[in-house]
Design a protein around this motif. Structure first.
Motif, PDB file in Angstrom:
ATOM      1  N   PRO A  16      -2.708  90.364  41.922  1.00  0.00           N
ATOM      2  CA  PRO A  16      -1.588  90.180  42.855  1.00  0.00           C
ATOM      3  C   PRO A  16      -1.349  88.714  43.172  1.00  0.00           C
ATOM      4  O   PRO A  16      -2.262  87.882  43.094  1.00  0.00           O
ATOM      5  CB  PRO A  16      -2.031  90.955  44.097  1.00  0.00           C
ATOM      6  CG  PRO A  16      -3.514  91.038  43.989  1.00  0.00           C
ATOM      7  CD  PRO A  16      -3.831  91.079  42.530  1.00  0.00           C
ATOM      8  N   VAL A  18       0.162  86.126  46.105  1.00  0.00           N
ATOM      9  CA  VAL A  18       0.467  86.031  47.526  1.00  0.00           C
ATOM     10  C   VAL A  18       1.965  85.774  47.718  1.00  0.00           C
ATOM     11  O   VAL A  18       2.544  84.871  47.104  1.00  0.00           O
ATOM     12  CB  VAL A  18      -0.355  84.900  48.189  1.00  0.00           C
ATOM     13  CG1 VAL A  18       0.084  84.686  49.642  1.00  0.00           C
ATOM     14  CG2 VAL A  18      -1.842  85.227  48.115  1.00  0.00           C
ATOM     15  N   ARG A  23       3.117  90.528  39.789  1.00  0.00           N
ATOM     16  CA  ARG A  23       1.692  90.320  39.557  1.00  0.00           C
ATOM     17  C   ARG A  23       1.491  89.353  38.395  1.00  0.00           C
ATOM     18  O   ARG A  23       2.381  89.173  37.562  1.00  0.00           O
ATOM     19  CB  ARG A  23       0.997  91.660  39.274  1.00  0.00           C
ATOM     20  CG  ARG A  23       1.033  92.607  40.471  1.00  0.00           C
ATOM     21  CD  ARG A  23       0.388  93.938  40.143  1.00  0.00           C
ATOM     22  NE  ARG A  23      -1.041  93.855  39.966  1.00  0.00           N
ATOM     23  CZ  ARG A  23      -1.949  93.993  40.940  1.00  0.00           C
ATOM     24  NH1 ARG A  23      -1.554  94.231  42.181  1.00  0.00           N
ATOM     25  NH2 ARG A  23      -3.246  93.917  40.689  1.00  0.00           N
ATOM     26  N   VAL A  63     -10.173  93.322  41.032  1.00  0.00           N
ATOM     27  CA  VAL A  63      -9.414  92.676  42.103  1.00  0.00           C
ATOM     28  C   VAL A  63      -9.783  93.238  43.469  1.00  0.00           C
ATOM     29  O   VAL A  63      -9.905  94.450  43.650  1.00  0.00           O
ATOM     30  CB  VAL A  63      -7.897  92.866  41.863  1.00  0.00           C
ATOM     31  CG1 VAL A  63      -7.092  92.322  43.045  1.00  0.00           C
ATOM     32  CG2 VAL A  63      -7.479  92.178  40.573  1.00  0.00           C
ATOM     33  N   GLU A  65      -7.913  93.353  46.847  1.00  0.00           N
ATOM     34  CA  GLU A  65      -6.644  93.105  47.502  1.00  0.00           C
ATOM     35  C   GLU A  65      -6.889  92.459  48.870  1.00  0.00           C
ATOM     36  O   GLU A  65      -7.962  92.598  49.464  1.00  0.00           O
ATOM     37  CB  GLU A  65      -5.877  94.415  47.675  1.00  0.00           C
ATOM     38  CG  GLU A  65      -5.603  95.167  46.377  1.00  0.00           C
ATOM     39  CD  GLU A  65      -4.454  94.584  45.568  1.00  0.00           C
ATOM     40  OE1 GLU A  65      -3.698  93.754  46.130  1.00  0.00           O
ATOM     41  OE2 GLU A  65      -4.294  94.975  44.388  1.00  0.00           O
ATOM     42  N   ALA A 111      -7.129  81.061  43.034  1.00  0.00           N
ATOM     43  CA  ALA A 111      -7.706  82.230  43.682  1.00  0.00           C
ATOM     44  C   ALA A 111      -9.192  82.009  43.925  1.00  0.00           C
ATOM     45  O   ALA A 111      -9.822  81.136  43.320  1.00  0.00           O
ATOM     46  CB  ALA A 111      -7.496  83.482  42.828  1.00  0.00           C
ATOM     47  N   PRO A 146      -6.342  87.738  45.435  1.00  0.00           N
ATOM     48  CA  PRO A 146      -4.950  87.399  45.129  1.00  0.00           C
ATOM     49  C   PRO A 146      -4.774  85.921  44.814  1.00  0.00           C
ATOM     50  O   PRO A 146      -5.486  85.065  45.347  1.00  0.00           O
ATOM     51  CB  PRO A 146      -4.208  87.784  46.416  1.00  0.00           C
ATOM     52  CG  PRO A 146      -5.071  88.822  47.057  1.00  0.00           C
ATOM     53  CD  PRO A 146      -6.480  88.415  46.747  1.00  0.00           C
ATOM     54  N   THR A 226      -6.794  83.212  49.778  1.00  0.00           N
ATOM     55  CA  THR A 226      -7.173  84.491  50.369  1.00  0.00           C
ATOM     56  C   THR A 226      -8.656  84.745  50.170  1.00  0.00           C
ATOM     57  O   THR A 226      -9.175  84.608  49.056  1.00  0.00           O
ATOM     58  CB  THR A 226      -6.358  85.637  49.733  1.00  0.00           C
ATOM     59  OG1 THR A 226      -4.958  85.379  49.892  1.00  0.00           O
ATOM     60  CG2 THR A 226      -6.694  86.969  50.377  1.00  0.00           C
TER      61      THR A 226
END
Length: 233
Positions: A16, A18, A23, A63, A65, A111, A146, A226
């Motif tokens: 994902p 942000v 994606r 991943v 989330e 990320a 993300p 994140t």
């Protein structure tokens, strides 16, 4: 005429982004070895050695989330399963022989990630001079959160990076301590491979790598990105 296949092709691995419904499709996963000095020392090395790289299949990506705790299965064949917190660079524009001065033009975003390692298997392979893919490139070995677009990530080159396990510090450093910084890494990596949109570069881990067991909760952080949370099951 549409193509047919002998079986249904696997789904595209993606991460994902942000602030976007779109994606990021993963092409390859590159990792940089021993790219923080104190980690190099704890692994029995030191100094600014030439960078070296290894790859993981795209489908090792798992991943977490935003705001969720994802799971990592404790892998078979190991009794020494290690965490390695890393800044991940997501490539948005490909190229070969990219100059360090131009490297940031090729970055889509960043990320927080983990390079999970079956340390005992890696060590056994090293002792006999054999490839250690079995220690690094197994299923679920590349957890990630993300992707934050580069323009929203702030000054990532000075970002604090840390990992806690069950609420206690394990790794804590700063991206500024990379031996080979982000631009230099892209320059060196693109000499060996033509980088493509969708490539992920795990840039290396600071000192403090250690084992986790089933039930442990890993909380990873890089300033401006994140956070990630994974539980070993």
């Amino acid at each position: 005429m549409s193509e047919t296949y002998t079986f249904t092709p696997p789904a595209v691995v993606s991460v994902p982004v942000v602030g976007s419904p779109a994606r990021f499709p993963v092409h390859r996963v590159y990792c940089v070895g021993r790219n923080y000095e104190d980690h190099a020392k704890e692994m029995g090395h030191s100094g600014r050695e030439p960078p070296f790289f290894f790859l993981k299949p795209a489908d090792t990506v798992v991943v977490a989330e935003a705001g969720q705790t994802a799971t990592i299965p404790y892998p078979d064949l190991t009794s020494n399963f290690h965490h390695e917190i890393e800044l991940v660079v997501a490539i948005g524009k490909g190229g070969r022989n990219i100059a360090a001065a131009d490297a940031f033009e090729h970055i889509f975003g960043y990320a927080t990630g983990l390079d999970m390692t079956r340390r005992d298997l890696q060590s056994d392979m090293k002792k006999t001079g054999k490839p250690w893919c079995i220690g690094k490139a197994f299923d679920h070995a590349s957890p990630i959160g993300p992707i934050t677009p580069a323009a929203q990530a702030g000054d990532i080159t000075q970002a604090a990076i840390w990992l806690q396990v069950n609420g206690s510090d394990r790794q804590r450093s700063n991206v500024a301590k990379l031996i080979w910084n982000i631009a230099e890494t892209i320059e060196q990596l693109s000499k060996g491979w033509e980088l493509q949109p969708g490539d992920l570069i795990y840039t290396g881990t600071p000192e403090g790598v250690n084992a986790v067991v089933r039930g442990d909760v890993l909380h990873g952080h890089v300033d401006g990105l994140t956070d990630i949370r994974f539980q070993v099951v």
